[in-house]
Design a protein around this motif. Structure first.
Motif, PDB file in Angstrom:
ATOM      1  N   GLY A 229     -12.568   3.848  -0.032  1.00 39.95           N
ATOM      2  CA  GLY A 229     -11.967   5.150   0.272  1.00 39.95           C
ATOM      3  C   GLY A 229     -10.495   5.126  -0.042  1.00 39.95           C
ATOM      4  N   CYS A 230      -9.930   6.279  -0.280  1.00 36.03           N
ATOM      5  CA  CYS A 230      -8.504   6.303  -0.635  1.00 36.03           C
ATOM      6  C   CYS A 230      -7.838   7.505  -0.016  1.00 36.03           C
ATOM      7  CB  CYS A 230      -8.349   6.329  -2.154  1.00 36.03           C
ATOM      8  SG  CYS A 230      -6.644   6.146  -2.684  1.00 36.03           S
ATOM      9  N   PRO A 231      -7.475   7.477   1.259  1.00 35.60           N
ATOM     10  CA  PRO A 231      -7.773   6.408   2.216  1.00 35.60           C
ATOM     11  C   PRO A 231      -9.137   6.630   2.866  1.00 35.60           C
ATOM     12  CG  PRO A 231      -6.431   8.080   3.253  1.00 35.60           C
ATOM     13  CD  PRO A 231      -6.658   8.533   1.847  1.00 35.60           C
TER      14      PRO A 231
ATOM     15  N   ALA B 250      -9.166   1.605  -1.420  1.00 38.72           N
ATOM     16  CA  ALA B 250      -9.558   1.346  -2.798  1.00 38.72           C
ATOM     17  C   ALA B 250      -8.577   0.428  -3.509  1.00 38.72           C
ATOM     18  CB  ALA B 250      -9.671   2.663  -3.546  1.00 38.72           C
TER      19      ALA B 250
ATOM     20  N   PHE C 249      -3.629   1.887  -8.883  1.00 41.36           N
ATOM     21  CA  PHE C 249      -2.570   1.011  -9.397  1.00 41.36           C
ATOM     22  C   PHE C 249      -3.130  -0.075 -10.322  1.00 41.36           C
ATOM     23  CE2 PHE C 249      -1.374   2.039  -4.884  1.00 41.36           C
ATOM     24  CZ  PHE C 249      -0.555   3.097  -5.219  1.00 41.36           C
TER      25      PHE C 249
ATOM     26  N   SER D 278       0.844  -1.198   0.000  1.00 36.08           N
ATOM     27  CA  SER D 278       0.000   0.000   0.000  1.00 36.08           C
ATOM     28  C   SER D 278       0.874   1.240   0.000  1.00 36.08           C
ATOM     29  CB  SER D 278      -0.885   0.019   1.228  1.00 36.08           C
ATOM     30  OG  SER D 278      -0.194   0.565   2.315  1.00 36.08           O
ATOM     31  N   CYS D 279       0.229   2.412  -0.117  1.00 37.92           N
ATOM     32  CA  CYS D 279       0.991   3.653  -0.145  1.00 37.92           C
ATOM     33  C   CYS D 279       1.198   4.166   1.260  1.00 37.92           C
ATOM     34  CB  CYS D 279       0.303   4.697  -0.986  1.00 37.92           C
ATOM     35  SG  CYS D 279      -0.987   5.584  -0.149  1.00 37.92           S
ATOM     36  N   ASN D 280       0.713   3.469   2.265  1.00 34.63           N
ATOM     37  CA  ASN D 280       0.884   3.874   3.645  1.00 34.63           C
ATOM     38  C   ASN D 280      -0.210   4.816   4.126  1.00 34.63           C
ATOM     39  OD1 ASN D 280       2.559   2.933   5.531  1.00 34.63           O
ATOM     40  ND2 ASN D 280       3.950   4.654   5.523  1.00 34.63           N
ATOM     41  N   GLY D 281      -1.002   5.338   3.204  1.00 33.60           N
ATOM     42  CA  GLY D 281      -2.082   6.244   3.602  1.00 33.60           C
ATOM     43  C   GLY D 281      -3.076   5.522   4.483  1.00 33.60           C
TER      44      GLY D 281
HETATM   45  S1  SF4 Z   1      -6.363   2.927  -0.865  1.00 31.50           S
HETATM   46 FE1  SF4 Z   1      -5.340   4.820  -1.461  1.00 31.50          FE
HETATM   47  S2  SF4 Z   1      -4.562   5.624   0.481  1.00 31.50           S
HETATM   48 FE2  SF4 Z   1      -5.035   3.496   0.839  1.00 31.50          FE
HETATM   49  S3  SF4 Z   1      -3.125   2.402   0.485  1.00 31.50           S
HETATM   50 FE3  SF4 Z   1      -4.269   2.382  -1.451  1.00 31.50          FE
HETATM   51  S4  SF4 Z   1      -3.522   4.138  -2.587  1.00 31.50           S
HETATM   52 FE4  SF4 Z   1      -2.923   4.423  -0.456  1.00 31.50          FE
END
Ligand code: SF4
Lengths: 407, 149
Positions: free
Chosen positions: B117-119, B87, B95, B20-23
């Motif tokens: 949600g993102c995030p 998401a 991605f 994940s992006c860490n968000g």
């Molecule tokens: S859903 Fe969005 S915020 Fe969460 S890990 Fe994935 S890219 Fe990051």
């Protein structure tokens, strides 16, 4: 390898690490002899995906390279595209960008302080600092619409203005942080236990920092005066006075240990507050974006040709984006380099000679956001016996060491 | 004190980051810390999947993590529930078209609850955990009935 030494693989599953990552330590007794890193578990092919999207779509992809630096990457990316296409950003947008970037630094450094305290076994400090962090997240939500992944950057400006009514709210938040700063500083810099666990631990010498091209607070804590905001001022930073912070400002000496990294980050908190205040005082009025109509902007970018570089001092250090536009909808090349990439190798000189119980705090000290490590297997080569250390055991070891040496 | 019939015992959660992006990850921790304070219900993160009731998965599954996700899932004792937060774990999200990503978590392991949600906001994550809890208690109940029979 020595007969009595054994190896400890860590990762790749460790819950709060930004990138799942694999480490391999060779240990002799309690001492770390050799460190091997094997990144790549979090490889998502971001640049590959970027080459199939248009620049406006990439902003949102760049934002999701890292959720903690979600202003830094779009900032650098937008600057790279603007540089390539020759777009001038309105002054007011420059100021808003800097305000958001500095608010992000506040949130990121407080987050780090909490994580570092957790690694040492001070969980109450983790909880208190994360509570303090919520205040800036509320402000960011008010200004941008989201707590994380703000989506405020746009090529040629920003997407939302800061209104007159929001300014008192920003000032109030800054006052709040000024109030509690004394407490945070007292906990981290005057507590004898924290000093015992962090002084002369994980030392990175000035030579090593230069050799390994470390960036951000990691390199500044080793006494290198390096900060993009000072060396190559951009956006509103050009109008402000930003000085790179090294630990000798406070203590008069540079050791390059974990303690110094704490000092640098804490002082940067104060610096960010000052930068935002200056921005609020001097913010010019005017447009916030060059081209409001996205279709028109895209058409302009489609015709552009050239290369561009965008740099930004993220909370963890310098981030660089490179973009090459070649009269087509998609960029020909997009390259992003995040600060942790540079700082990764500094773990090796920092960790060699340290104890196993120091691994968590040293690893956390460059702020890669490791809060926990998951499974650690100790392989005793001598008798082939396998013991499993969970992240909890490792954390326990660290906490025990704190107890042992606490006065 | 028992809040209602679903709050029989504490819920232990293992958090797994699959690229994940860490968000989402920091929002999960935000959910545990004092503002939202999930821990007051006895919900906490644990260090090993072997101790967990619930797997909290964030991120699209990268190819290097593919095997690990399956292994962590197998190590979690039954009855278990899997929550996907964000998401990108639900559908691939931003991605979606990478060469190194298998798309969504449910292609790899069975998923019970999705938190979009993102995030997602911490409130949404808390709601997701409660949904999983309800599901888990029902599962336990049915296992009990089966044992009695
Ligand atoms: S859903 Fe969005 S915020 Fe969460 S890990 Fe994935 S890219 Fe990051």
């Amino acid at each position: 390898m020595n007969k009595e030494s054994y190896s400890i693989p860590i990762g790749p599953v460790h819950p709060s690490l930004k990138e799942p990552m694999t480490f391999n330590f060779e240990i002799y007794g309690e001492r770390i002899e050799k460190v091997n890193l094997a990144p790549g578990d979090n490889h998502r092919g971001i640049e590959f995906m970027g080459r199939q999207r248009n620049p406006i779509q990439i902003i949102y992809l760049a934002e999701r390279i890292c959720g903690i630096c979600s202003a830094s990457h779009p900032f650098a990316f937008c600057r790279a595209v603007e540089n390539a296409a020759g777009i001038e950003v309105p002054e007011r947008a420059q100021y808003i960008r800097v305000i958001i970037a500095e608010l992000e630094r506040i949130h990121s450094h407080i987050l780090w302080a909490g994580v570092a305290a957790h690694e040492l076994g001070f969980d109450s400090v983790l909880y208190l600092s994360w509570r303090a962090r919520e205040k800036v997240l509320d402000l960011l939500e008010d200004l941008t619409g989201n707590r994380i992944n703000y989506g405020i950057f746009m090529i040629g400006g920003v997407r939302r203005d800061i209104s007159e009514e929001q300014i008192p709210r920003i000032r109030e938040t800054l006052e709040y942080y000024k109030d509690i700063y004394g407490k945070i500083e007292d906990i981290f810099l005057n507590d004898p236990t924290i000093a015992l666990r962090t002084k002369n631990v994980g030392v990175l010498t000035k030579e090593d920092a230069l050799r390994l091209c470390a960036v951000g607070p990691t390199t500044r804590a080793s006494g290198i005066n390096k900060d993009i905001r000072q060396d190559q001022p951009y956006s509103a930073y050009a109008d402000l006075e930003v000085k790179a912070i090294t630990p000798d400002v406070l203590t008069g000496e540079v050791n390059g240990d974990v303690y110094d990294r704490i000092i640098v980050r804490l002082l940067e908190l104060v610096q960010s507050i000052q930068i935002i205040e200056q921005c609020l005082d001097n913010m010019p009025s005017g447009e916030i974006v060059v081209e409001k109509k996205l279709v028109k902007l895209l058409n302009q970018l489609k015709k552009a040709k050239g290369e561009g570089i965008g740099r930004h001092e993220a909370p963890r250090g310098e981030v660089i984006h490179y973009v090459k536009l070649n009269e087509s909808e998609l960029p020909e090349v997009w390259k992003a380099r995040a600060p942790t990439y540079n700082n990764l190798m500094t773990w090796v000189p920092m960790l060699i000679g340290q104890q196993i119980a120091d691994i968590p705090i040293v690893i956390a000290s460059i702020d890669p956001c490791i809060a926990c490590m998951d499974r650690v297997t100790i392989l005793n080569k001598a008798n082939g016996q396998k013991d499993t250390l969970t992240k909890k055991d490792l954390h326990e070891l660290s906490v025990q060491k704190t107890r042992r040496i606490a006065p | 004190m028992k809040l209602n019939k679903y709050f029989e015992r504490s819920l232990w959660v293992f958090h797994l980051n699959t690229g994940s992006c860490n968000g989402c990850d920091i929002e999960i921790v935000a959910g545990l810390t004092p503002r939202y304070d999930l821990e007051r219900f006895g919900i906490k993160l644990v260090g090993s999947p072997k101790h967990a009731d619930v797997l909290l998965v964030t991120g699209p599954v990268t190819s290097k993590m593919l095997d690990r996700v399956k292994r962590v899932y197998e190590q979690t004792p039954d009855p278990k529930a899997v929550i996907v937060v964000g998401a990108c774990g639900t559908s691939g999200g931003v991605f979606y078209n990478s060469y190194n990503i298998s798309g969504s978590v449910d292609k790899v392991i069975p998923v019970d609850v999705y938190v979009p949600g993102c995030p997602p906001r911490p409130e949404a994550i808390i709601n997701g955990v409660l949904q999983a809890w309800i599901k888990l208690e029902k599962l336990r109940e049915s296992m009990k009935v089966a044992r009695v029979k």
